[in-house]
Design an enzyme around this catalytic site. Structure first.
Site, PDB file in Angstrom:
ATOM      1  N   HIS A   7       0.901  -1.125  -0.035  1.00 34.75           N
ATOM      2  CA  HIS A   7      -0.051  -0.110   0.101  1.00 34.75           C
ATOM      3  C   HIS A   7       0.788   1.197   0.051  1.00 34.75           C
ATOM      4  CE1 HIS A   7       0.661  -0.387   4.282  1.00 34.75           C
ATOM      5  NE2 HIS A   7       0.607   0.727   4.505  1.00 34.75           N
ATOM      6  N   ARG A  17      -1.682  11.090   3.804  1.00 35.81           N
ATOM      7  CA  ARG A  17      -2.394  11.771   5.199  1.00 35.81           C
ATOM      8  C   ARG A  17      -3.739  12.583   4.682  1.00 35.81           C
ATOM      9  NH1 ARG A  17       2.937  11.732   6.403  1.00 35.81           N
ATOM     10  NH2 ARG A  17       3.452  10.475   8.399  1.00 35.81           N
ATOM     11  N   GLU A  41      -3.771   3.525   1.635  1.00 34.23           N
ATOM     12  CA  GLU A  41      -3.959   3.912   3.041  1.00 34.23           C
ATOM     13  C   GLU A  41      -4.351   5.362   3.211  1.00 34.23           C
ATOM     14  OE1 GLU A  41      -1.441   4.279   7.039  1.00 34.23           O
ATOM     15  OE2 GLU A  41      -0.991   2.455   5.885  1.00 34.23           O
ATOM     16  N   ASN A  89      -5.341  12.026  11.175  1.00 31.29           N
ATOM     17  CA  ASN A  89      -4.984  12.389  12.601  1.00 31.29           C
ATOM     18  C   ASN A  89      -6.070  13.084  13.233  1.00 31.29           C
ATOM     19  OD1 ASN A  89      -2.038  11.414  12.758  1.00 31.29           O
ATOM     20  ND2 ASN A  89      -1.974  12.790  10.838  1.00 31.29           N
ATOM     21  N   HIS A 101       2.504  11.692  -7.205  1.00 35.74           N
ATOM     22  CA  HIS A 101       1.028  11.294  -7.433  1.00 35.74           C
ATOM     23  C   HIS A 101       0.858   9.717  -7.087  1.00 35.74           C
ATOM     24  CE1 HIS A 101       2.966  10.739 -11.321  1.00 35.74           C
ATOM     25  NE2 HIS A 101       2.211   9.465 -11.322  1.00 35.74           N
ATOM     26  N   GLU A 121      -2.793  10.739 -11.009  1.00 33.37           N
ATOM     27  CA  GLU A 121      -2.595  10.246 -12.533  1.00 33.37           C
ATOM     28  C   GLU A 121      -3.581   9.073 -12.965  1.00 33.37           C
ATOM     29  OE1 GLU A 121       0.951   9.196 -15.875  1.00 33.37           O
ATOM     30  OE2 GLU A 121       1.136   8.986 -13.684  1.00 33.37           O
TER      31      GLU A 121
END
Length: 177
Positions: free
Chosen positions: A25, A29, A92, A96, A119, A165
């Site tokens: 993966h 964030r 993923e 936070n 990207h 992309e």
């Protein structure tokens, strides 16, 4: 003999020690999970495979993918967690806690200076249909397929401004040298 990879300065032959290693993966964030999940599930048709919360450290992880039609995904959470970490092409999203409430909060997209991360990429079966879908869903374009020097390559932004992309694989056979 089967293809063993292109050879360039710095490339080294893999050893038996790395046998079975697989890229699982990529993590991004995110500021607001509701907005990010809406974008990736609606626009790119991804499914949330697993959410993991870490209360003590105040963050959550969302693992998304596009399982193949008919692919069996375990229902039991422990089995599904193991299955998720054995897949390819998982995204993923890391949240936070509290960032969604901070008005001026934003993560660096990797494309502004100083550049770093660039990207992620999705392959689609029909680039024109994908562009029309993005337009219908008010997705922000960085570049359309007919713009710039690299034709047949689209760049859009997600809810956090990360670049995505978008390519149609069968159009890229003559790309580069």
């Amino acid at each position: 003999m089967s293809f063993q990879g292109e050879q360039h300065p710095g490339v080294q032959a893999p050893t038996a020690d790395s046998e079975g290693f697989r890229l699982n993966h990529t993590m991004l964030r995110i500021k607001d999970p509701e907005k990010a999940l809406a974008f990736y599930t609606r626009v790119f048709g991804m499914r949330v495979l697993r959410r993991l919360d870490f209360e003590e450290m105040q963050f959550s992880l969302y693992f998304l993918a596009r399982p193949e039609p008919g692919e069996r995904i375990p229902e039991e959470t422990g089995e599904r967690t193991v299955w998720t970490f054995s897949q390819r092409g998982v995204l993923e999203l890391t949240h936070n806690w509290g960032t969604e409430e901070q008005q001026d909060f934003a993560y660096h997209d990797g494309n502004a200076e100083p550049q770093g991360f660039g990207h992620i990429c999705f392959s689609v079966p029909d680039l024109e249909a994908a562009q029309a879908w993005f337009d219908a869903n008010n997705v922000t374009f960085v570049k359309r397929a007919d713009q710039g020097k690299m034709k047949d390559v689209v760049f859009v932004k997600d809810a956090d401004g990360y670049w995505i992309e978008v390519v149609q694989a069968d159009r890229l056979g003559q790309m580069g040298d």
